[in-house]
Design a protein around this motif. Structure first.
Motif, mmCIF file in Angstrom:
data_model
loop_
_atom_site.group_PDB
_atom_site.id
_atom_site.type_symbol
_atom_site.label_atom_id
_atom_site.label_comp_id
_atom_site.label_asym_id
_atom_site.label_seq_id
_atom_site.Cartn_x
_atom_site.Cartn_y
_atom_site.Cartn_z
ATOM 1 N N TYR A 67 0.833 -1.204 0.000
ATOM 2 C CA TYR A 67 0.000 0.000 0.000
ATOM 3 C C TYR A 67 0.869 1.256 0.000
ATOM 4 O O TYR A 67 0.687 2.156 -0.815
ATOM 5 N N TYR A 68 1.841 1.301 0.913
ATOM 6 C CA TYR A 68 2.672 2.502 1.025
ATOM 7 C C TYR A 68 3.639 2.660 -0.151
ATOM 8 O O TYR A 68 4.139 3.752 -0.388
ATOM 9 N N SER A 69 3.888 1.590 -0.895
ATOM 10 C CA SER A 69 4.750 1.740 -2.069
ATOM 11 C C SER A 69 4.025 2.500 -3.185
ATOM 12 O O SER A 69 4.662 3.077 -4.060
ATOM 13 N N TYR A 70 2.670 2.529 -3.154
ATOM 14 C CA TYR A 70 1.898 3.246 -4.161
ATOM 15 C C TYR A 70 1.510 4.659 -3.723
ATOM 16 O O TYR A 70 1.061 5.447 -4.537
ATOM 17 N N VAL A 71 1.665 4.968 -2.448
ATOM 18 C CA VAL A 71 1.314 6.302 -1.957
ATOM 19 C C VAL A 71 2.536 7.206 -2.126
ATOM 20 O O VAL A 71 3.623 6.863 -1.655
ATOM 21 N N PRO A 72 2.367 8.369 -2.798
ATOM 22 C CA PRO A 72 3.511 9.286 -2.925
ATOM 23 C C PRO A 72 3.982 9.734 -1.535
ATOM 24 O O PRO A 72 3.156 9.988 -0.646
ATOM 25 N N ALA A 73 5.281 9.827 -1.372
ATOM 26 C CA ALA A 73 5.844 10.189 -0.071
ATOM 27 C C ALA A 73 5.342 11.542 0.406
ATOM 28 O O ALA A 73 5.131 11.748 1.596
ATOM 29 N N SER A 74 5.112 12.454 -0.513
ATOM 30 C CA SER A 74 4.658 13.795 -0.126
ATOM 31 C C SER A 74 3.254 13.774 0.468
ATOM 32 O O SER A 74 2.870 14.690 1.176
ATOM 33 N N ARG A 86 9.103 2.619 11.680
ATOM 34 C CA ARG A 86 9.067 1.768 12.868
ATOM 35 C C ARG A 86 8.767 0.312 12.547
ATOM 36 O O ARG A 86 9.371 -0.590 13.105
ATOM 37 N N TYR A 87 7.827 0.062 11.632
ATOM 38 C CA TYR A 87 7.328 -1.305 11.461
ATOM 39 C C TYR A 87 7.722 -1.985 10.148
ATOM 40 O O TYR A 87 7.436 -3.151 9.969
ATOM 41 N N HIS A 88 8.342 -1.267 9.244
ATOM 42 C CA HIS A 88 8.684 -1.876 7.957
ATOM 43 C C HIS A 88 10.190 -2.029 7.826
ATOM 44 O O HIS A 88 10.950 -1.590 8.680
ATOM 45 N N SER A 89 10.602 -2.648 6.736
ATOM 46 C CA SER A 89 12.019 -2.939 6.537
ATOM 47 C C SER A 89 12.832 -1.657 6.448
ATOM 48 O O SER A 89 12.319 -0.581 6.148
ATOM 49 N N ARG A 90 14.111 -1.800 6.715
ATOM 50 C CA ARG A 90 15.022 -0.656 6.627
ATOM 51 C C ARG A 90 14.998 -0.086 5.202
ATOM 52 O O ARG A 90 15.019 1.118 5.001
ATOM 53 N N GLN A 91 14.924 -0.982 4.212
ATOM 54 C CA GLN A 91 14.906 -0.542 2.811
ATOM 55 C C GLN A 91 13.687 0.332 2.539
ATOM 56 O O GLN A 91 13.792 1.371 1.893
ATOM 57 N N ALA A 92 12.515 -0.065 3.020
ATOM 58 C CA ALA A 92 11.296 0.727 2.809
ATOM 59 C C ALA A 92 11.428 2.093 3.470
ATOM 60 O O ALA A 92 11.059 3.119 2.882
ATOM 61 N N ALA A 93 11.974 2.123 4.679
ATOM 62 C CA ALA A 93 12.156 3.393 5.388
ATOM 63 C C ALA A 93 13.166 4.280 4.667
ATOM 64 O O ALA A 93 12.950 5.487 4.508
ATOM 65 N N GLU A 94 14.275 3.684 4.207
ATOM 66 C CA GLU A 94 15.283 4.468 3.492
ATOM 67 C C GLU A 94 14.716 5.026 2.189
ATOM 68 O O GLU A 94 14.964 6.181 1.837
ATOM 69 N N ASN A 95 13.944 4.207 1.466
ATOM 70 C CA ASN A 95 13.329 4.678 0.219
ATOM 71 C C ASN A 95 12.400 5.852 0.481
ATOM 72 O O ASN A 95 12.413 6.847 -0.250
ATOM 73 N N LEU A 96 11.589 5.749 1.507
ATOM 74 C CA LEU A 96 10.670 6.829 1.848
ATOM 75 C C LEU A 96 11.429 8.095 2.215
ATOM 76 O O LEU A 96 11.118 9.184 1.709
#
Length: 167
Positions: A67-74, A86-96
């Motif tokens: 879900y969050y991969s499709y939501v624009p970070a802004s 807090r709850y997702h992989s380091r890669q997901a947090a770094e990408n965001l």
């Protein structure tokens, strides 16, 4: 001779204390505690219950990351950003964080010479190795600012598992 008396008295106290300690040890040896044997059936049911919870959490995490991969970070609110970190992989947090930084730099005329989120994450990372018996464990990491993240893990004999906490 006055100096000899305290030495004899101390020696007598030490002997009496040693004798009392020996008596306590002997009484403890004579006592028997009968611990109930673990019921195999209960253990299996508990393991199955934890396994289903771990499976459910794994599926939920994948759906949430999707879900969050499709939501624009802004468009992410502050609580959503904290959730991802807090709850997702380091890669997901770094990408965001990288996407947010890029969007910030695109809208800001002055570039920020600060370190990238990936550099900050690497600087703060810590490795820890713990050897445990086989079983199901709840592993929680807490950051300096009291942010907690928990992973449920089922460890088999001889198995090695890597956990990554994004806190």
């Amino acid at each position: 001779m006055a100096s000899g008396r305290p030495a004899r008295r101390t020696c007598g106290i030490a002997q009496r204390t040693a004798g009392l300690a020996q008596e306590v040890l002997e009484r403890a040896k004579r006592r028997k505690v009968s611990w109930p044997e673990p019921v195999e059936e209960d253990s299996e049911r508990l393991s199955a219950a934890f396994a289903s919870v771990v499976e459910f959490m794994s599926r939920t995490t994948k759906e949430c990351e999707k879900y969050y991969s499709y939501v624009p970070a802004s468009r992410c609110q502050e609580n959503e950003i904290k959730h991802i970190c807090r709850y997702h992989s380091r890669q997901a947090a770094e990408n965001l964080l990288q996407t947010l930084e890029q969007e910030k730099n695109e809208t800001s005329p002055v570039s920020n010479p600060a370190e990238t989120p990936k550099q900050l994450a690497r600087k703060a990372s810590k490795d820890l190795y713990i050897e445990v018996s086989p079983g199901t464990y709840s592993v929680t990491a807490t950051s300096d600012d009291m942010v907690k993240q928990t992973h449920m893990v089922d460890v088999n004999a001889g198995q090695s598992i890597n956990l990554t906490f994004s806190i």
